[in-house]
Design an enzyme around this catalytic site. Structure first.
Site, PDB file in Angstrom:
ATOM      1  N   LYS A 217       0.852  -1.182   0.000  1.00  0.00           N
ATOM      2  CA  LYS A 217       0.000   0.000   0.000  1.00  0.00           C
ATOM      3  C   LYS A 217       0.893   1.239   0.000  1.00  0.00           C
ATOM      4  CE  LYS A 217      -3.397   2.954   0.739  1.00  0.00           C
ATOM      5  NZ  LYS A 217      -4.221   2.885   1.935  1.00  0.00           N
ATOM      6  N   HIS A 320      -7.311  11.480   9.935  1.00  0.00           N
ATOM      7  CA  HIS A 320      -5.955  11.797   9.481  1.00  0.00           C
ATOM      8  C   HIS A 320      -5.198  12.708  10.441  1.00  0.00           C
ATOM      9  CE1 HIS A 320      -5.870   9.567   5.766  1.00  0.00           C
ATOM     10  NE2 HIS A 320      -7.131   9.913   5.591  1.00  0.00           N
TER      11      HIS A 320
END
Length: 557
Positions: A217, A320
């Protein structure tokens, strides 16, 4: 002897030509073919045909008969279509789709049953492949229960628990972390594939592949620079593993064109291509037009509703690690949340230009809602009528997004993603009234693993309260479930876990044309000032939904 269609339905379930409504949606599938010989249907029960010498062949060895049969079930499968058949299972694999029984007493028998065969009555039920989620953040192991309760049997992603890196990215970094997570997941009865960190460090990436990672990823929070993209894809090409990418939202290290130049025509799985989940602002959605890019959505933006925009700003700040008191952080968040691209994403799914759907579990998405939101979107787009296709094609298009296409993308389609013979018997049974919200039963590797069950002190199986409970297959995870790994890591991962480890393969030469029902390459233009999206020269009008099916009605209790 002839009986009415209504009477046949009461005895054996629907047959060829019958229509079945899915949940409370506007979607009606039509059975295209019935593979069971009329008059020789196998039915279990007192006075029925599934008895010794009738539907069951006597004096036959175990290896010659099925371990399990699901009778008279409607199969909904992206490769097989919409058919009525028996499903024969042997040694945890699907070996027959057709008509099971005793060939000496019944016509049209494709696979034999005997006294060693168990039976699940599928009359009136729908069977689908176990769903596949390609975007799992391993924040908490309890996600497994929610996934099973939503019909998912294969989970692909990364993480280490509620660490900041995992709450934001689907990455299990380093061999030690892979060992810990693999050992932990070994006790759960699903298939797993772990994604490690894509980086500019070749030696690190080779180490994790040799120790059980299934792919990489690339994430902007760890760095999604052109150098990282190029090096990760170079290693992936050598080891035949997939790469998933969350591109650079702030365009700090380059724009979409720079990312595409770094990808350089190589196969890559692009996550949340609309952009609310992250990616080049505001035009990441244009990546859906690239033939080498296998695009997916995450479920929080699907379908686009009157509440979607407002929900995302606060959710993004939390996921985030952004500070609402820092103007730059707020500006970053606002650049990712765009109603115009959400509208376009709905249309691109119905067109067949976005090939997969996933959750982004506990990192903006909900692991138990991917199936629901997929078919809510199918309902919405049929209602709008922008694209005229029949319900079977539309349903199979959306089903492929959470079954065969994720399997193809991640190199595991030889094992899962379809009920075609030769595949692992990961089968989900549904009462059509509850599709795709609450499965009736989840069969994993041929064993009943998760099911609705009543009070276990009651005199029958379905005395209230009826709840999802683990079944015997759940406790036999090592026998019925699998890890998927890079070929070079199979041996080492096999030393860590009890279950079988299977190699991923054939990931590096895929193109959009390999995506079933979802292979369209439209021309996409994004206005950088207004965010307006044109698809093949037209701005699709997709208003936010004010109400949807498959919602509160199914969650009263």
């Amino acid at each position: 002897m002839r009986i009415s269609r209504e009477r046949y339905f009461e005895l054996y379930g629907p047959t060829e030509g019958d229509k079945i409504r899915l949940g409370d949606t506007n979607l009606y599938i039509t059975i295209e073919k019935d593979l069971i010989a009329k008059g020789d249907e196998l039915v279990f029960g007192a006075g029925k045909t599934a008895r010794d010498g009738l539907g069951l062949l006597p004096n036959v060895r175990e290896e010659e008969v099925m371990d399990l049969i699901i009778t008279n079930v409607v199969i909904l499968d992206p490769l097989l279509g919409v058919i009525k058949a028996d499903i024969g299972i042997k040694d945890g694999l699907i070996v027959g789709i057709g008509h099971g029984g005793n060939p000496f007493t019944m016509d049209g028998v494709n696979f034999v049953l005997g006294s060693s065969t168990e039976i699940i009555s599928g009359e009136g039920l729908i069977a689908t492949p176990g769903f596949i989620d390609t975007h799992i953040h391993w924040v908490a192991p309890q996600q497994v229960f929610d996934a099973l309760s939503a019909g998912f049997t294969t989970l692909i992603g990364g993480g280490t628990g509620p660490a900041e890196g995992t709450k934001a990215t689907t990455v299990t970094p380093g061999s030690w972390n892979i060992k810990i997570i693999a050992e932990s997941l070994d006790y759960f009865p699903l298939n797993f594939a772990l994604t490690a960190k894509g980086s500019s460090s070749r030696i690190t990436m080779e180490e994790v592949l040799r120790n059980g990672a299934s792919g990489f990823k690339i994430h902007e929070d760890w760095g999604a620079m052109p150098r990282v993209i190029d090096e990760t894809l170079t290693v992936a090409d050598e080891y035949d593993v997939q790469v998933t990418i969350h591109t650079d939202t702030s365009n700090e290290s380059g724009y979409l064109e720079d990312t595409l130049n770094a990808i350089n025509g190589r196969t890559i799985h692009a996550y949340h291509v609309e952009g609310a989940g992250g990616g080049h602002a505001p035009d990441i959605i244009k990546i859906c037009a690239e033939p080498n890019v296998l695009p997916s959505s995450t479920n929080p933006t699907k379908p686009y509703t009157i509440h979607t925009y407002e929900e995302h700003l606060e959710m993004l700040m939390a996921v985030h690690h952004l500070n609402p008191k820092v103007p730059e952080d707020v500006a970053y968040a606002e650049s990712r949340i765009r109603e115009e691209t959400m509208m376009a994403e709905d249309y691109l799914h119905d067109l067949g230009a976005i090939s997969m759907m996933s959750s982004d579990s506990q990192a903006m998405g909900r692991v138990g809602e991917t199936g629901i939101r997929t078919f809510q979107l199918a309902h919405k787009m049929k209602d709008l009528g922008l694209i005229q296709i029949n319900d079977n094609e539309r349903v199979l298009r959306y089903l492929a997004k959470i079954t065969i296409n994720p399997a193809i993308t991640h190199g595991i389609s030889d094992y899962v993603g379809t009920l075609a013979p030769g595949h692992i018997a990961d089968i989900v049974l549904w009462d059509p009234r509850f599709f795709p919200v609450k499965p009736y039963m989840v069969i994993k590797g041929g064993a009943i693993t998760w099911a609705l069950m009543g009070d276990t002190n009651a005199s029958i199986a379905y005395a209230q309260p009826v709840l999802y409970k683990p079944m015997f297959g759940y406790y036999s995870a090592k026998s019925v479930s699998f890890f998927f790994s890079a070929t070079d890591g199979v041996e080492n991962l096999s030393k860590i876990v009890r279950r079988r480890v299977l190699p991923v393969k054939n990931t590096r030469h895929l193109t959009k044309k390999d995506m079933k029902y979802n292979d369209i390459l439209p021309k996409i233009e994004v206005n950088p000032d207004t965010y307006e999206v044109k698809i093949n020269g037209i701005v699709p009008k997709v208003p936010p939904s004010k109400s949807l099916p498959l919602t509160q009605l199914y969650f009263i209790y």
